[in-house]
Design a protein around this motif. Structure first.
Motif, PDB file in Angstrom:
ATOM      1  N   TYR A 194       0.821  -1.229   0.090  1.00 30.65           N
ATOM      2  CA  TYR A 194      -0.073  -0.127  -0.051  1.00 30.65           C
ATOM      3  C   TYR A 194       0.835   1.335  -0.127  1.00 30.65           C
ATOM      4  O   TYR A 194       0.715   2.371  -0.983  1.00 30.65           O
ATOM      5  N   TYR A 195       1.914   1.403   1.117  1.00 33.96           N
ATOM      6  CA  TYR A 195       2.659   2.425   1.024  1.00 33.96           C
ATOM      7  C   TYR A 195       3.602   2.573  -0.111  1.00 33.96           C
ATOM      8  O   TYR A 195       3.842   3.773  -0.603  1.00 33.96           O
ATOM      9  N   GLU A 196       4.190   1.414  -0.747  1.00 30.35           N
ATOM     10  CA  GLU A 196       4.870   1.734  -1.828  1.00 30.35           C
ATOM     11  C   GLU A 196       4.360   2.049  -3.071  1.00 30.35           C
ATOM     12  O   GLU A 196       4.708   2.889  -3.672  1.00 30.35           O
ATOM     13  N   LEU A 197       2.989   1.574  -3.371  1.00 31.79           N
ATOM     14  CA  LEU A 197       2.283   1.970  -4.435  1.00 31.79           C
ATOM     15  C   LEU A 197       1.893   3.807  -3.982  1.00 31.79           C
ATOM     16  O   LEU A 197       1.890   4.413  -5.117  1.00 31.79           O
ATOM     17  N   LEU A 198       1.616   3.934  -2.906  1.00 26.44           N
ATOM     18  CA  LEU A 198       1.211   5.494  -2.678  1.00 26.44           C
ATOM     19  C   LEU A 198       2.469   6.302  -2.988  1.00 26.44           C
ATOM     20  O   LEU A 198       2.210   7.444  -3.580  1.00 26.44           O
ATOM     21  N   GLU A 199       3.370   5.804  -2.593  1.00 30.51           N
ATOM     22  CA  GLU A 199       4.779   6.672  -2.854  1.00 30.51           C
ATOM     23  C   GLU A 199       5.170   6.628  -4.238  1.00 30.51           C
ATOM     24  O   GLU A 199       5.597   7.794  -4.758  1.00 30.51           O
ATOM     25  N   GLU A 200       4.837   5.720  -4.994  1.00 31.41           N
ATOM     26  CA  GLU A 200       5.139   5.755  -6.500  1.00 31.41           C
ATOM     27  C   GLU A 200       4.393   6.696  -7.140  1.00 31.41           C
ATOM     28  O   GLU A 200       4.722   7.693  -7.919  1.00 31.41           O
ATOM     29  N   ILE A 201       3.032   6.788  -6.768  1.00 29.69           N
ATOM     30  CA  ILE A 201       2.162   7.769  -7.289  1.00 29.69           C
ATOM     31  C   ILE A 201       2.605   9.123  -6.982  1.00 29.69           C
ATOM     32  O   ILE A 201       2.568  10.007  -7.760  1.00 29.69           O
ATOM     33  N   GLN A 246      -2.355   5.122 -14.685  1.00 27.97           N
ATOM     34  CA  GLN A 246      -2.438   3.493 -14.717  1.00 27.97           C
ATOM     35  C   GLN A 246      -2.013   3.437 -13.022  1.00 27.97           C
ATOM     36  O   GLN A 246      -2.778   2.264 -12.570  1.00 27.97           O
ATOM     37  N   LEU A 247      -1.144   4.138 -12.387  1.00 29.61           N
ATOM     38  CA  LEU A 247      -0.894   3.706 -10.879  1.00 29.61           C
ATOM     39  C   LEU A 247      -2.301   4.138 -10.239  1.00 29.61           C
ATOM     40  O   LEU A 247      -2.508   3.350  -9.263  1.00 29.61           O
ATOM     41  N   LYS A 248      -3.156   5.200 -10.329  1.00 30.91           N
ATOM     42  CA  LYS A 248      -4.156   5.357  -9.593  1.00 30.91           C
ATOM     43  C   LYS A 248      -5.271   4.551 -10.086  1.00 30.91           C
ATOM     44  O   LYS A 248      -5.988   4.102  -8.844  1.00 30.91           O
ATOM     45  N   LYS A 249      -5.297   3.981 -11.161  1.00 31.17           N
ATOM     46  CA  LYS A 249      -6.212   3.000 -11.566  1.00 31.17           C
ATOM     47  C   LYS A 249      -6.039   2.007 -10.657  1.00 31.17           C
ATOM     48  O   LYS A 249      -6.898   1.065  -9.937  1.00 31.17           O
ATOM     49  N   GLN A 250      -4.590   1.382 -10.475  1.00 35.12           N
ATOM     50  CA  GLN A 250      -4.447   0.409  -9.722  1.00 35.12           C
ATOM     51  C   GLN A 250      -4.627   0.218  -8.412  1.00 35.12           C
ATOM     52  O   GLN A 250      -5.166  -0.291  -7.797  1.00 35.12           O
ATOM     53  N   TYR A 251      -4.378   1.822  -7.848  1.00 38.02           N
ATOM     54  CA  TYR A 251      -4.841   1.872  -6.377  1.00 38.02           C
ATOM     55  C   TYR A 251      -6.039   1.774  -5.987  1.00 38.02           C
ATOM     56  O   TYR A 251      -6.431   1.133  -4.869  1.00 38.02           O
ATOM     57  N   ALA A 254     -11.615   4.270   5.847  1.00 37.85           N
ATOM     58  CA  ALA A 254     -10.541   4.856   6.189  1.00 37.85           C
ATOM     59  C   ALA A 254      -9.406   3.803   6.424  1.00 37.85           C
ATOM     60  O   ALA A 254      -9.529   2.837   6.526  1.00 37.85           O
ATOM     61  N   PRO A 255      -8.049   4.372   6.348  1.00 37.32           N
ATOM     62  CA  PRO A 255      -7.626   5.755   6.067  1.00 37.32           C
ATOM     63  C   PRO A 255      -7.673   6.115   4.557  1.00 37.32           C
ATOM     64  O   PRO A 255      -7.375   5.529   3.807  1.00 37.32           O
ATOM     65  N   TRP A 256      -7.864   7.578   4.464  1.00 39.37           N
ATOM     66  CA  TRP A 256      -7.588   8.060   3.208  1.00 39.37           C
ATOM     67  C   TRP A 256      -5.996   8.251   2.671  1.00 39.37           C
ATOM     68  O   TRP A 256      -5.437   8.501   3.769  1.00 39.37           O
ATOM     69  N   PRO A 257      -5.808   8.505   1.509  1.00 35.58           N
ATOM     70  CA  PRO A 257      -4.148   8.735   1.397  1.00 35.58           C
ATOM     71  C   PRO A 257      -3.540   9.796   2.070  1.00 35.58           C
ATOM     72  O   PRO A 257      -2.475   9.812   2.522  1.00 35.58           O
TER      73      PRO A 257
END
Length: 87
Positions: free
Chosen positions: A9-16, A52-57, A81-84
């Motif tokens: 979760y955190y890795e995807l959010l950081e990549e976004i 693409q990353l946001k769609k995946q998220y 929750a939690p929200w990003p």
């Protein structure tokens, strides 16, 4: 979201966030260098990657944007929750 957040979760959010930072910087550069074709191509590449990353998220974790920019699951899942911006 009742389950604990994983490293994924955190890795995807950081990549976004990283890709969106590149988009922000390219936007500022292109405001003063609109004829730089390579920068325009980089911007378009990163814009596609961001989408693409946001769609995946959203597929994995739920809505990321409000006001119609993200679809809601049923039942309404904006209450999850939690929200990003809370992590």
């Amino acid at each position: 979201m009742n389950e604990p957040l994983t490293n994924a979760y955190y890795e995807l959010l950081e990549e976004i966030q990283a890709v969106d930072f590149v988009l922000c910087e390219l936007t500022l550069y292109l405001d003063t260098h609109p004829w730089d074709n390579e920068a325009v191509q980089q911007f378009n590449h990163h814009a596609h990657q961001s989408r693409q990353l946001k769609k995946q998220y959203e597929k994995q974790y739920g809505p990321l944007f409000q006001y119609g920019m993200s679809y809601s699951g049923y039942p309404w899942n904006w209450k999850e929750a939690p929200w990003p911006w809370q992590v």
